[in-house]
Design a protein around this motif. Structure first.
Motif, short mmCIF file in Angstrom:
data_model
loop_
_atom_site.label_atom_id
_atom_site.label_comp_id
_atom_site.label_asym_id
_atom_site.label_seq_id
_atom_site.Cartn_x
_atom_site.Cartn_y
_atom_site.Cartn_z
N VAL A 40 0.83 -1.20 0.00
CA VAL A 40 0.00 0.00 0.00
C VAL A 40 0.87 1.25 0.00
CG1 VAL A 40 -1.57 1.38 1.42
CG2 VAL A 40 -2.04 -1.04 1.04
N SER A 67 1.23 4.24 -2.78
CA SER A 67 1.00 5.64 -2.45
C SER A 67 2.16 6.51 -2.92
CB SER A 67 0.80 5.79 -0.94
OG SER A 67 0.58 7.14 -0.58
N LEU A 79 -10.18 -3.00 0.37
CA LEU A 79 -8.74 -2.79 0.23
C LEU A 79 -8.43 -2.06 -1.08
CD1 LEU A 79 -5.85 -3.36 1.30
CD2 LEU A 79 -5.95 -5.54 0.07
N GLU A 132 -10.07 1.79 -1.21
CA GLU A 132 -9.54 2.80 -0.31
C GLU A 132 -8.10 3.20 -0.61
OE1 GLU A 132 -11.38 4.44 1.39
OE2 GLU A 132 -13.09 3.27 2.05
N GLN A 133 -7.54 2.73 -1.72
CA GLN A 133 -6.21 3.20 -2.11
C GLN A 133 -6.32 4.60 -2.72
OE1 GLN A 133 -3.70 1.24 -1.05
NE2 GLN A 133 -5.46 0.06 -0.32
N ASP A 185 -8.14 8.76 2.85
CA ASP A 185 -7.70 7.49 2.28
C ASP A 185 -6.18 7.31 2.36
OD1 ASP A 185 -10.29 6.93 1.66
OD2 ASP A 185 -10.13 7.35 -0.47
N ASN A 186 -5.54 8.05 3.27
CA ASN A 186 -4.09 7.97 3.32
C ASN A 186 -3.62 6.66 3.93
OD1 ASN A 186 -3.06 8.40 6.32
ND2 ASN A 186 -4.84 9.73 6.06
N SER A 187 -2.38 6.30 3.65
CA SER A 187 -1.84 5.01 4.08
C SER A 187 -1.20 5.07 5.46
CB SER A 187 -0.79 4.51 3.07
OG SER A 187 0.28 5.44 2.96
N HIS A 203 -8.08 5.43 5.75
CA HIS A 203 -8.83 4.24 5.36
C HIS A 203 -7.97 3.18 4.69
CE1 HIS A 203 -12.94 6.52 5.37
NE2 HIS A 203 -12.35 6.48 6.55
N ALA A 204 -6.93 3.59 3.97
CA ALA A 204 -6.05 2.60 3.35
C ALA A 204 -5.37 1.74 4.41
CB ALA A 204 -5.00 3.29 2.47
N GLN A 205 -4.93 2.37 5.49
CA GLN A 205 -4.32 1.62 6.57
C GLN A 205 -5.35 0.73 7.26
OE1 GLN A 205 -3.53 3.42 10.40
NE2 GLN A 205 -1.40 2.71 10.35
N TYR A 263 -11.03 -7.87 -4.27
CA TYR A 263 -10.20 -6.73 -4.68
C TYR A 263 -10.37 -6.46 -6.17
CZ TYR A 263 -5.89 -4.20 -5.88
OH TYR A 263 -4.99 -3.30 -6.38
#
Length: 458
Positions: A73, A77, A205, A208-209, A238-240, A244-246, A273
């Protein structure tokens, strides 16, 4: 997801292959929870199973070992932000906008992705039933944040509704069936999460990237004078790192079975996915726009409902307006005739065209006939290369929250509070969850229910 979908239309069971069937299923799934029929849920299951068969045949980019997901992820990013930095450098060097040629193009995009945006987060709705399970808390938390934690000014669907209405492009009756594909997938996953949890985890998953198109969309909407806040909100959440990405990775890892077939579970996650690659992507919507075609199609729709209401005193190239509009397929020739007679002067300011003064302004003979979006189509089509650059959108800090989004003490909210106070605890929880469904969470009652539900997670 940044990759392009590989299936443009639903290819499922025969009863869902008919024209308009996916949109019909979407609308059926958007009924309030008590009205959802068992037949609708069976159709949703058929639809979802068929789409999962498609996604199983696609090459998956997820790492083979789920323990490597967080690094995957973060690497993605970094690639996205590097690509965006290059985009900005190109723009500084004088490159034109990459996505939107004009304001009409941007409004077309907002309308055609609306069926997906109007069910934002719907794929996670089903996890609310299991909110007490620690392994599902990241997903529950994500869903509540999609709902703005019950605050209207942060509820994603409320914000998108406002974005459409403020640009007078919220009439979506002409949006084709295929643009409902992703929204229907999300609604189906949300209703069937109990049986498709690995697929829900995988879809979440992917969704949310942080995609490059989101960053570019924000930048170019603002350039065209359109509030990009809805899209900016997704860039931040949506940050990692903490977003939400995390949480999406945390949810996958927390739900991997300790005992059982971990490989099969992760295969199902991968299949979910890949559902992100089905349907029409944001970049496809952007690339499909053709201003000439959109103007013709819009006028043909107008002709179908008002083709014989014009007076006969005016003739264009020997034919009355009613005669031009009464025959299917005549709009291109009619537009050409208007240009020949000087009613429309292309590649000039629209104010120089007599036709424009018929449709724009409170005193115009056809005032109210064309929506703001339809007027923008005509404006940009007439202006062509002479279309003025709109003033860049600037959100004033004091106006960051639209007054219309302030929560009011409505009769509906008061009635719900009274109803909830009379319910035993299990029924109260069930009622709150019912109102937080995709069809109702953005209503006053749904927003109230979301705020009440927050207490269970503290």
């Amino acid at each position: 997801m940044q990759s392009q979908p590989r299936f443009d239309a639903y290819q499922g069971p025969a009863h869902l292959q008919q024209q308009g069937a996916v949109k019909a299923l979407y609308q059926a799934l958007m009924q309030p929870q008590p009205r959802l029929s068992s037949d609708t849920l069976l159709q949703a299951r058929d639809f979802l199973d068929e789409q999962l068969q498609h996604s199983s045949s696609l090459e998956c980019e997820l790492p083979e070992d789920p323990q490597n997901l967080m690094n995957w992820v973060r690497d993605g990013s970094v690639r996205t932000t590097d690509a965006y930095a290059q985009y900005l450098a190109d723009r500084r060097q004088g490159e034109p906008r990459r996505y939107f040629h004009n304001r009409a193009h941007a409004l077309y995009f907002l309308r055609h992705v609306a069926p997906t945006k109007m069910v934002d987060g719907a794929w996670l709705y089903g996890v609310l039933q299991q909110w007490q399970q620690p392994a599902l808390r990241p997903l529950v938390r994500t869903y509540l944040e999609e709902l703005g934690d019950g605050v209207p000014a942060q509820n994603h669907v409320v914000l998108y509704q406002l974005l459409l209405s403020s640009n007078d492009c919220d009439e979506l009756g002409d949006i084709e069936d295929r643009f409902y594909h992703q929204g229907t997938l999300q609604l189906a996953l949300g209703q069937l999460a109990a049986d498709y949890l690995p697929e829900v985890l995988g879809y979440n998953l992917g969704y949310e990237q942080l995609p490059l198109h989101l960053l570019i969309t924000c930048y170019e909407l603002a350039e065209l004078g359109i509030d990009p806040y809805y899209f900016q909100l997704h860039v931040t959440i949506d940050n990692s790192g903490t977003g939400h990405a995390q949480k999406a990775v945390q949810a996958v890892l927390a739900n991997l079975p300790v005992v059982g077939d971990t490989q099969e579970f992760y295969r199902r996650v991968s299949r979910g996915y890949q559902l992100n690659d089905l349907g029409v992507s944001s970049t496809q919507v952007i690339n499909e726009f053709n201003l000439d075609e959109q103007v013709v199609q819009m006028l043909e729709r107008k002709a179908n409902v008002a083709g014989m209401v014009h007076s006969d005193y005016c003739r264009i190239e020997g034919r009355t307006v009613n005669q031009w509009l009464s025959e299917p397929g005549q709009i291109p020739a009619f537009l050409a005739a208007l240009q020949t007679r000087g009613w429309i002067r292309r590649d000039q300011a629209p104010e120089n065209s007599r036709f424009w003064h018929l449709v724009q302004g409170t005193g115009a003979p056809m005032f109210g006939v064309f929506s703001g979006y339809e007027q923008q189509l005509l404006h940009d089509w007439i202006a062509g290369s002479q279309a003025p650059e709109p003033k860049r959108y600037r959100r004033h800090p004091q106006l960051a929250t639209d007054p219309s989004l302030q929560e009011a003490d409505t009769a509906e909210s008061a009635a719900l509070a009274k109803e909830l106070n009379a319910l035993p605890e299990p029924q109260k929880q069930a009622r709150l969850i019912e109102l937080m469904a995709p069809a109702t969470h953005f209503t006053p009652a749904g927003l109230h229910a979301t705020r009440q539900f927050q207490a269970y997670l503290r």
